[in-house]
Design an enzyme around this catalytic site. Structure first.
Site, PDB file in Angstrom:
ATOM      1  N   ARG A   1      37.198  54.730 -49.624  1.00  4.79           N
ATOM      2  CA  ARG A   1      37.367  53.404 -49.026  1.00  4.79           C
ATOM      3  C   ARG A   1      37.481  52.296 -50.090  1.00  4.79           C
ATOM      4  O   ARG A   1      37.816  51.167 -49.773  1.00  4.79           O
ATOM      5  CB  ARG A   1      36.203  53.122 -48.064  1.00  4.79           C
ATOM      6  CG  ARG A   1      36.238  53.997 -46.819  1.00  4.79           C
ATOM      7  CD  ARG A   1      34.904  54.045 -46.109  1.00  4.79           C
ATOM      8  NE  ARG A   1      33.953  54.968 -46.757  1.00  4.79           N
ATOM      9  CZ  ARG A   1      32.727  55.209 -46.311  1.00  4.79           C
ATOM     10  NH1 ARG A   1      32.281  54.602 -45.237  1.00  4.79           N
ATOM     11  NH2 ARG A   1      31.929  56.063 -46.962  1.00  4.79           N
TER      12      ARG A   1
ATOM     13  N   SER B   1      44.369  21.641 -97.341  1.00  2.00           N
ATOM     14  CA  SER B   1      45.010  21.900 -96.046  1.00  2.00           C
ATOM     15  C   SER B   1      46.333  22.638 -96.206  1.00  2.00           C
ATOM     16  O   SER B   1      47.004  22.525 -97.229  1.00  2.00           O
ATOM     17  CB  SER B   1      45.283  20.577 -95.335  1.00  2.00           C
ATOM     18  OG  SER B   1      44.069  19.953 -95.051  1.00  2.00           O
TER      19      SER B   1
HETATM   20  C1  UD1 Z   1      25.499  57.744 -46.473  1.00  6.97           C
HETATM   21  C2  UD1 Z   1      24.580  58.393 -45.428  1.00  6.97           C
HETATM   22  C3  UD1 Z   1      24.339  57.390 -44.295  1.00  6.97           C
HETATM   23  C4  UD1 Z   1      23.777  56.103 -44.842  1.00  6.97           C
HETATM   24  C5  UD1 Z   1      24.655  55.536 -45.954  1.00  6.97           C
HETATM   25  C6  UD1 Z   1      23.947  54.377 -46.619  1.00  6.97           C
HETATM   26  C7  UD1 Z   1      24.988  60.807 -45.451  1.00  6.97           C
HETATM   27  C8  UD1 Z   1      25.616  61.945 -44.737  1.00  6.97           C
HETATM   28  N1  UD1 Z   1      25.182  59.591 -44.930  1.00  6.97           N
HETATM   29  O1  UD1 Z   1      26.741  57.508 -45.862  1.00  6.97           O
HETATM   30  O2  UD1 Z   1      23.455  57.939 -43.339  1.00  6.97           O
HETATM   31  O3  UD1 Z   1      23.640  55.154 -43.775  1.00  6.97           O
HETATM   32  O4  UD1 Z   1      24.907  56.541 -46.956  1.00  6.97           O
HETATM   33  O5  UD1 Z   1      24.766  53.754 -47.541  1.00  6.97           O
HETATM   34  O6  UD1 Z   1      24.322  61.011 -46.431  1.00  6.97           O
HETATM   35  N2  UD1 Z   1      28.207  61.763 -52.754  1.00  6.97           N
HETATM   36  C9  UD1 Z   1      28.206  62.858 -53.600  1.00  6.97           C
HETATM   37  N3  UD1 Z   1      28.814  63.993 -53.206  1.00  6.97           N
HETATM   38  C10 UD1 Z   1      29.406  64.111 -51.987  1.00  6.97           C
HETATM   39  C11 UD1 Z   1      29.395  63.005 -51.131  1.00  6.97           C
HETATM   40  C12 UD1 Z   1      28.780  61.839 -51.530  1.00  6.97           C
HETATM   41  O7  UD1 Z   1      27.667  62.799 -54.696  1.00  6.97           O
HETATM   42  O8  UD1 Z   1      29.926  65.201 -51.711  1.00  6.97           O
HETATM   43  C13 UD1 Z   1      27.532  60.525 -53.193  1.00  6.97           C
HETATM   44  C14 UD1 Z   1      28.495  59.343 -53.295  1.00  6.97           C
HETATM   45  O9  UD1 Z   1      29.033  59.258 -54.613  1.00  6.97           O
HETATM   46  C15 UD1 Z   1      27.585  58.163 -52.940  1.00  6.97           C
HETATM   47  C16 UD1 Z   1      26.505  58.762 -52.054  1.00  6.97           C
HETATM   48  O10 UD1 Z   1      26.574  60.154 -52.235  1.00  6.97           O
HETATM   49  O11 UD1 Z   1      26.978  57.619 -54.082  1.00  6.97           O
HETATM   50  C17 UD1 Z   1      26.725  58.429 -50.575  1.00  6.97           C
HETATM   51  O12 UD1 Z   1      28.016  58.850 -50.190  1.00  6.97           O
HETATM   52  P1  UD1 Z   1      28.915  57.980 -49.232  1.00  6.97           P
HETATM   53  O13 UD1 Z   1      30.185  58.693 -49.036  1.00  6.97           O
HETATM   54  O14 UD1 Z   1      28.976  56.580 -49.681  1.00  6.97           O
HETATM   55  O15 UD1 Z   1      28.064  58.074 -47.883  1.00  6.97           O
HETATM   56  P2  UD1 Z   1      28.066  57.051 -46.691  1.00  6.97           P
HETATM   57  O16 UD1 Z   1      29.213  57.336 -45.800  1.00  6.97           O
HETATM   58  O17 UD1 Z   1      27.915  55.680 -47.175  1.00  6.97           O
HETATM   59 MG    MG Z   2      28.018  54.824 -49.041  1.00  5.68          MG
END
Ligand code: UD1
Ligand code: MG
Length: 496
Positions: free
Chosen positions: A16, A416
């Site tokens: 996103r 200068s």
């Molecule tokens: C996540 C939570 C959600 C919470 C939100 C808060 C889950 C399933 N959902 O959603 O409940 O409200 O954060 O901000 O956990 N990442 C990895 N590996 C992956 C996927 C993600 O390392 O395979 C890391 C991303 O880099 C990030 C963090 O995990 O730093 C969260 O991932 P993101 O995709 O932002 O989750 P959200 O959809 O925001």
């Molecule tokens: Mg997030």
């Protein structure tokens, strides 16, 4: 056994964000997001800190290596495919549960994209977790617009039973405004067993870390939820708009910190200070000043508007006039810079030296009390004490192939509009006459002049005016008065 280890999930691309750069590398107040999460983890955990990297893992690792001093000891785990947050945490298992035994009692798990989270809040979460003897405790907050966040479902008695992701939630669940922040405290032994039984049965086909909550409840274990009123610090960055918001809040925090430390800002809203900067008491920052990177500024220094300082060190009582740019420069006590000066990397301006308007310095030491006040380029030079560099002086440091040095010893006077063709040394106390092109070393206390002699022709201009008045517009270049361009006896030498 240690009390607490920490895991920072930093492997996602962050679709996103619409960026080629991994989300956690996007800077907030001059530091990549992953810095804030990792340094918070390091401050809280007494055991291991594991950062899980994936997308652009090499770059994330390279950044963390660079900050090693502040973050060590640190482990990196690699999540080759980003199969979800539950899968990300699983990658830390070999470090935190070697040979099936946990190295610490608790695991603090942090999303990599909530850089506003504070240590005080994490500490409160820990206190609650321990007081309630829960298996899992999560941080929650109420949001006016909870869209995109996992919703926290509780029993009527307040017990947390589930976190449902926005994409999987029913309309009723979506109407719930309490959200999961992405900050978890989990008993290590439970965590790694639970992760092994996660299933990707959801809208995104991912292994959700949040599913461990349902698993704990099913096992009759206690799950706690600590709600915080500070929604800002719970903000998870998923888009550029989120990033801009977090930047705004972080900058405000940094300004408040320095105002409290005794720094004056005439217009805090237009004053930009990176997280890593240090500023001394009674320093005054005018509107629209930007201070970046590792810059350190002393006490009672004044920085006027539209100046930008990057990775520089500025001493006490310095004046930096308007629209000056310092990058990788050192400016000692009592010196004055600008307006419109540019100090490039390697510039050292010693005590009480002066660099004036439209002066550029690169890889130069300008000695104590020396002055380069107007329209000058000084590159690859060592300049001693009490030297006067006249307006329009240029060190010719580049011959198209190599860079060479210019050495100007103490007490020299450069007239200068002089060019100093490097490599060249101007000896102590010497004078270079205005308009000289210096290609050879100048002996100490000597005079060097290398300009052509002056020619004066009496009455020449008057004769020319008269001739053109006679011939009017038809006059041609060839009709110039006698003597033009030739030597005349009427030459007069100017005494220098
Ligand atoms: C996540 C939570 C959600 C919470 C939100 C808060 C889950 C399933 N959902 O959603 O409940 O409200 O954060 O901000 O956990 N990442 C990895 N590996 C992956 C996927 C993600 O390392 O395979 C890391 C991303 O880099 C990030 C963090 O995990 O730093 C969260 O991932 P993101 O995709 O932002 O989750 P959200 O959809 O925001
Ligand atoms: Mg997030």
């Amino acid at each position: 056994m240690k009390q607490i280890s920490a895991i920072v999930m930093a492997a996602g691309l962050g679709k996103r964000m619409r960026s080629k750069k991994a989300k956690v590398l996007h800077p907030v107040a001059g530091r990549p997001m992953v810095w804030y999460m990792t340094s918070l983890a390091r401050r809280v955990a007494d055991g291991h800190v594991v950062v899980v990297v994936g997308h652009q893992g090499e770059q994330v690792k390279a950044f963390l290596d660079q900050e090693k001093k502040a973050l060590e000891p640190l482990d990196i785990a690699v999540q080759v495919k980003q199969l979800g947050t539950g899968h990300a945490v699983q990658q830390a298992k070999s470090v935190l549960m070697p040979k099936g035994k946990p190295v610490s009692e608790l695991c603090l798990i942090l999303n990599g994209d909530t850089p506003l989270l504070t240590q005080a809040t994490v500490q409160r979460l820990m206190t609650q977790h321990q007081a309630t003897q829960a298996a899992v405790t999560i941080l929650t907050t109420e949001l006016e617009n909870p869209q995109g966040y996992g919703r926290v479902l509780r029993r009527p008695n307040g017990q947390v039973i589930k976190v449902v992701e926005d994409k999987d939630a029913t309309a009723e669940e979506k109407s719930n405004h309490e959200v999961n922040v992405g900050t978890y405290l989990v008993n290590s032994a439970f965590l790694f067993k639970a992760l092994d039984s996660l299933k990707p049965n959801n809208a995104q086909g991912e292994y959700y870390l949040t599913d461990i909550i349902g698993l704990a409840v099913a096992q009759g274990l206690r799950v706690g939820g600590m709600k915080t009123d500070d929604a800002d610090e719970c903000f998870g960055v998923n888009s550029r708009e989120h990033l801009a918001f977090v930047e705004h809040v972080m900058r405000g925090r940094i300004r408040s910190r320095w105002l409290a430390e005794g720094v004056t800002m005439l217009d805090p809203n237009t004053t930009f200070i990176d997280d890593n900067v240090e500023i001394g008491q009674d320093t005054v920052l005018y509107p629209c000043v930007t201070i970046e990177g590792t810059t350190k500024i002393g006490c009672a220094t004044t920085i006027r508007s539209h100046s930008r300082l990057t990775n520089s060190v500025v001493g006490d009582g310095v004046i930096i006039e308007d629209s000056s740019i310092l990058d990788g420069a050192v400016v000692e006590e009592g010196a004055s810079i600008g307006p419109f000066a540019r100090l490039r990397p390697g510039s050292i301006v010693r005590t009480k030296a002066k660099v004036g308007n439209f002066v550029e310095l690169k890889n130069v030491e300008l000695g104590e009390g020396s002055k380069a006040n107007h329209l000058t380029y000084l590159g690859d030079a060592t300049i001693g004490k009490q030297v006067n560099i006249g307006a329009g002086t240029i060190t010719c440091n580049y011959d198209g192939f190599r860079k060479e040095r210019t050495v100007i010893e103490d007490g020299v006077f450069i007239g200068s509009d002089s060019q100093l063709v490097a490599p060249v040394t101007i000896g102590k106390g010497a004078v270079v006459a205005a308009g000289s092109t210096v290609t050879q070393n100048v002996p100490a206390d000597g005079l060097t002049l290398s300009r052509t002699e002056q020619v004066n022709r009496e009455g020449w201009a008057a004769r020319r005016r008269a001739m053109y008045a006679k011939d009017g517009a038809k006059a041609k270049k060839n009709d110039a008065p006698k003597g033009a361009g030739r030597k005349s006896k009427a030459l007069k030498k100017k005494t220098l």
